[in-house]
Design a protein around this motif. Structure first.
Motif, PDB file in Angstrom:
ATOM      1  N   GLY A 134       0.801  -1.221   0.000  1.00 20.75           N
ATOM      2  CA  GLY A 134       0.000   0.000   0.000  1.00 20.75           C
ATOM      3  C   GLY A 134       0.827   1.261   0.000  1.00 20.75           C
ATOM      4  N   HIS A 135       2.118   1.148  -0.198  1.00 20.65           N
ATOM      5  CA  HIS A 135       3.000   2.308  -0.280  1.00 20.65           C
ATOM      6  C   HIS A 135       4.276   1.884  -1.017  1.00 20.65           C
ATOM      7  CE1 HIS A 135       4.196   0.252   3.533  1.00 20.65           C
ATOM      8  NE2 HIS A 135       5.403   0.396   2.984  1.00 20.65           N
ATOM      9  N   ALA A 136       5.052   2.907  -1.404  1.00 28.06           N
ATOM     10  CA  ALA A 136       6.317   2.575  -2.066  1.00 28.06           C
ATOM     11  C   ALA A 136       7.176   1.754  -1.117  1.00 28.06           C
ATOM     12  CB  ALA A 136       7.050   3.850  -2.459  1.00 28.06           C
ATOM     13  N   PRO A 137       7.581   0.559  -1.525  1.00 26.56           N
ATOM     14  CA  PRO A 137       8.289  -0.335  -0.601  1.00 26.56           C
ATOM     15  C   PRO A 137       9.708   0.119  -0.330  1.00 26.56           C
ATOM     16  CG  PRO A 137       8.281  -1.291  -2.789  1.00 26.56           C
ATOM     17  CD  PRO A 137       7.444  -0.043  -2.877  1.00 26.56           C
ATOM     18  N   ASN A 138      10.150  -0.122   0.912  1.00 27.06           N
ATOM     19  CA  ASN A 138      11.561   0.091   1.199  1.00 27.06           C
ATOM     20  C   ASN A 138      12.347  -1.104   0.657  1.00 27.06           C
ATOM     21  OD1 ASN A 138      11.598  -2.061   3.128  1.00 27.06           O
ATOM     22  ND2 ASN A 138      10.665  -0.679   4.644  1.00 27.06           N
ATOM     23  N   PRO A 139      13.675  -1.023   0.634  1.00 24.71           N
ATOM     24  CA  PRO A 139      14.459  -2.122   0.047  1.00 24.71           C
ATOM     25  C   PRO A 139      14.155  -3.488   0.651  1.00 24.71           C
ATOM     26  CG  PRO A 139      15.846  -0.213   0.342  1.00 24.71           C
ATOM     27  CD  PRO A 139      14.545   0.113   1.009  1.00 24.71           C
ATOM     28  N   LEU A 140      13.921  -3.559   1.972  1.00 23.77           N
ATOM     29  CA  LEU A 140      13.635  -4.852   2.597  1.00 23.77           C
ATOM     30  C   LEU A 140      12.295  -5.396   2.119  1.00 23.77           C
ATOM     31  CD1 LEU A 140      14.939  -4.271   6.227  1.00 23.77           C
ATOM     32  CD2 LEU A 140      15.892  -5.837   4.516  1.00 23.77           C
ATOM     33  N   GLU A 141      11.270  -4.565   2.036  1.00 20.65           N
ATOM     34  CA  GLU A 141       9.952  -5.006   1.584  1.00 20.65           C
ATOM     35  C   GLU A 141      10.008  -5.432   0.118  1.00 20.65           C
ATOM     36  OE1 GLU A 141       7.074  -2.247   4.434  1.00 20.65           O
ATOM     37  OE2 GLU A 141       7.832  -1.438   2.535  1.00 20.65           O
ATOM     38  N   ALA A 142      10.741  -4.663  -0.695  1.00 29.85           N
ATOM     39  CA  ALA A 142      10.872  -5.041  -2.102  1.00 29.85           C
ATOM     40  C   ALA A 142      11.604  -6.378  -2.237  1.00 29.85           C
ATOM     41  CB  ALA A 142      11.618  -3.954  -2.863  1.00 29.85           C
ATOM     42  N   ALA A 143      12.671  -6.540  -1.440  1.00 25.91           N
ATOM     43  CA  ALA A 143      13.425  -7.794  -1.496  1.00 25.91           C
ATOM     44  C   ALA A 143      12.582  -8.961  -0.996  1.00 25.91           C
ATOM     45  CB  ALA A 143      14.698  -7.672  -0.679  1.00 25.91           C
TER      46      ALA A 143
END
Length: 616
Positions: A89-98
């Protein structure tokens, strides 16, 4: 700057050391430097620290619901960061994207990979089918584990009870039943047969060996298809009557004998062979049946006949019947017993009697012959045949020394108990039959060769026996040629040769011409199957020898060393290896203590006790 990149089908992290646009140099957590393509880079990040990134990303991946992630997917191809934005629901941080990337990569049934970091959601029906397949595999794995556990406890799972043939004789290693059995065998250290025997699945060790043989060589069973016999012209009736000599259990009576005193004082001796080739020409249904089996299979206590009973009953030389026969008449001089002429005929013949070994041998033997006892049926005829057999044996260049003490063994199996008996080889009964059969097989082979009718011959040169379509000497028998023709009810080669003889006597074209592919195929197949059947007979004789040792509670045996640790057991036809034997010369007789009998592997475990008699 740190990067997350794809390599060898997985994801790794490293510190960026040099960026050359199309390629990068990175340094791993361990300090190792390597060169990677720029297209392999998934993410660039500065935090968290390099050694903390993957554990934290995998923790986030573990919290992502795969089904919900699949539901969030757009209908078309997408990038992992795009889906991470939709999921969180938001632009992911690097950990969430990974974490999202790792989850997409680890669920190929849900997400089809389309490129570096790009995926497409599996269609609903395809996903449903894939998940069903996974569930099926899981259930099968659980079932396999249960089977393995039960078998390891020596319990037979109910599902395996009806699949013993699959497990024992034709194991399919792709089935869970076979996989479970193999795992249980590895756990218990037992072979499949021994493990199933412990589980109670093999109730008869005899049946285990028989079914193994039948599965391989009679996969459709031992029954016969319908056989329609061809008709044949009326044959002339012979003026003589004949009698046969066979074992008590013989039903396929192939041969019989007759004697007639001629006005000249000489003898006309007839050798009469059953003539099934009359009703089974080449290519007939009967021929196809015989060709599929090639020989009768023998084993202690039973047999699998080459021909169905309905055919055997028509042609077997049973007493009190008039039977078609292929006959050879020998003109024999009264004094010298020299054979001066032979004549072959196709005829009908009255069979007066079937003499059996068990009742004849006590009356007709070397002792009664020496004493001149003639107080039994056919005594004069048998005496003359015995004298002729000795003459024929001498003419072949074979010794007439009757001191040979070699014996043949007999197996009588009743109510699952075995009695092993002996018959001295070369008795008068044996010689009468064998010498006359050798004579007619040699003479008929010569007759076919002289008239350019091809046949199948049995030859021997330098000890090597082989089948051939070309007549050649059989050194072991001492004859110029030898064509099996005397057992057409039991051997396909004899049936084939008989077709050629009948065609020759009738002045017809031969059933098989020279270089006939069918003849060579039959010769090759017969030679192979005859050896296989003989091996099976030896195995079953070995089985019943081991059964006899158990049955009689034998604890010690005497044996004679053949070579090294190979020895022949006294009193029964059993040869085995005994590793405990010391180095002793061949011929040494020893005593062995029986330690175990394995009826499945057909092994005898016995330990050396003492030397009974040194080799001469």
């Amino acid at each position: 700057m740190n990067i997350l990149y794809e390599e060898d089908g997985g994801f790794k992290v490293g510190a960026l050391f040099a960026d050359n646009t199309t390629s990068l140099q990175v340094e791993s957590i361990s300090g190792k430097r390597s060169k990677i393509k720029a297209t392999s880079v998934m993410l660039r990040f500065t935090a968290p620290a390099l050694e903390e990134f993957m554990p934290q990303a995998e923790a986030i991946c573990a919290d992502i619901d795969t089904d919900f992630l699949w539901e969030c997917c757009p209908p078309d191809e997408f990038g992992f960061e795009e889906l991470a934005t939709e999921y969180f629901g938001h632009a992911p941080n690097p950990l969430e994207a990974a974490g999202t990337l790792i989850r997409l990569h680890s669920a190929p049934m849900y997400f089809y990979k389309k490129g570096k970091g790009r995926y497409k959601a599996a269609p609903p029906e395809a996903l449903k089918a894939a998940l069903a397949g996974v569930e099926k595999k899981r259930l099968l794995a659980e079932q396999q584990a249960r089977h393995t556990e039960a078998l390891s406890r020596f319990e037979l799972p109910e599902e395996l009870a009806g699949k013993l043939q699959l497990l024992l004789y034709k194991p399919d290693r792709n089935t869970i039943e076979v996989k479970a059995l193999e795992a249980a065998c590895a756990a218990t250290g037992l072979s499949a047969a021994h493990l199933l025997h412990r589980c109670g699945a093999i109730t008869s060790t005899q049946d285990y060996h028989l079914q193994r043989f039948l599965t391989e060589h009679f996969p459709k069973g031992t029954g016969f298809p319908p056989v329609e016999l061809a008709s044949w012209d009326e044959l002339p009736l012979a003026e003589v009557t004949a009698f046969s000599i066979d074992d008590a259990s013989t039903t396929e009576i192939d041969d019989a004998f007759s004697l007639e005193k001629l006005d000249s004082g000489d003898w006309r001796i007839g050798v009469h062979i059953a003539a099934p080739a009359l009703g089974m020409p080449r290519g007939s249904s009967g021929d196809e049946v015989a060709l599929s089996r090639l020989s009768t299979v023998y084993m202690p206590g039973g047999k699998i006949t080459m021909l169905p009973d309905s055919v055997v009953e028509v042609f077997t030389l049973n007493a009190d019947r008039v039977c078609p026969a292929l006959s050879m008449y020998l003109t024999v001089q009264a004094g010298t017993l020299e054979v001066t002429a032979t004549e072959s005929r196709l005829e009908r013949l009255h069979i007066a009697a079937n003499l059996r070994h068990d009742t004849l041998e006590p009356l007709f033997n070397e002792e009664t012959l020496a004493a001149g006892k003639l107080d039994y049926a056919y005594a004069p005829e048998l005496t003359l045949l015995w004298q002729l057999a000795q003459k024929l044996e001498e003419k072949r260049g074979k010794s007439a020394d009757n001191s040979n003490q070699q014996v043949d063994y007999t197996f009588d199996i009743r109510d699952d108990r075995v009695t092993i008996g002996t018959r001295r080889r070369g008795s008068p009964i044996d010689k009468v039959v064998s010498e006359l059969m050798i004579f007619v097989n040699s003479e008929w082979g010569k007759l076919l060769a002289d008239n350019n009718y091809t046949a199948i011959y049995r030859t021997q040169n330098n000890g090597k026996v082989k089948m051939s379509s070309v007549p050649a000497p059989h050194q072991g028998l001492g004859v110029a040629q030898y064509a099996w023709s005397s057992s057409p009810l039991r051997r396909y080669v004899d049936l084939l040769n008989q077709r050629q003889l009948i065609a020759l006597l009738r002045g017809e074209e031969p059933a098989y011409v020279r270089n006939d592919p069918m003849l060579f195929a039959a010769m090759r197949d017969f030679d192979q199957m005859y050896g296989i059947y003989a091996d099976f007979q030896r195995d079953m004789e070995r089985y019943w020898c081991l059964r006899w040792l158990q049955q009689e509670n034998v604890e010690q045996i005497n044996a004679q060393i053949i070579r090294e640790n190979l020895a022949r057991v006294d009193g029964i036809p059993l040869i085995s290896r005994f590793p405990s034997l010391p180095e002793l010369p061949a011929g040494t007789r020893v005593t062995l203590a029986i330690a175990g009998v394995d009826l499945l592997d057909l092994n005898l475990d016995a330990r050396y006790v003492a030397t009974v008699e040194a080799a001469e």
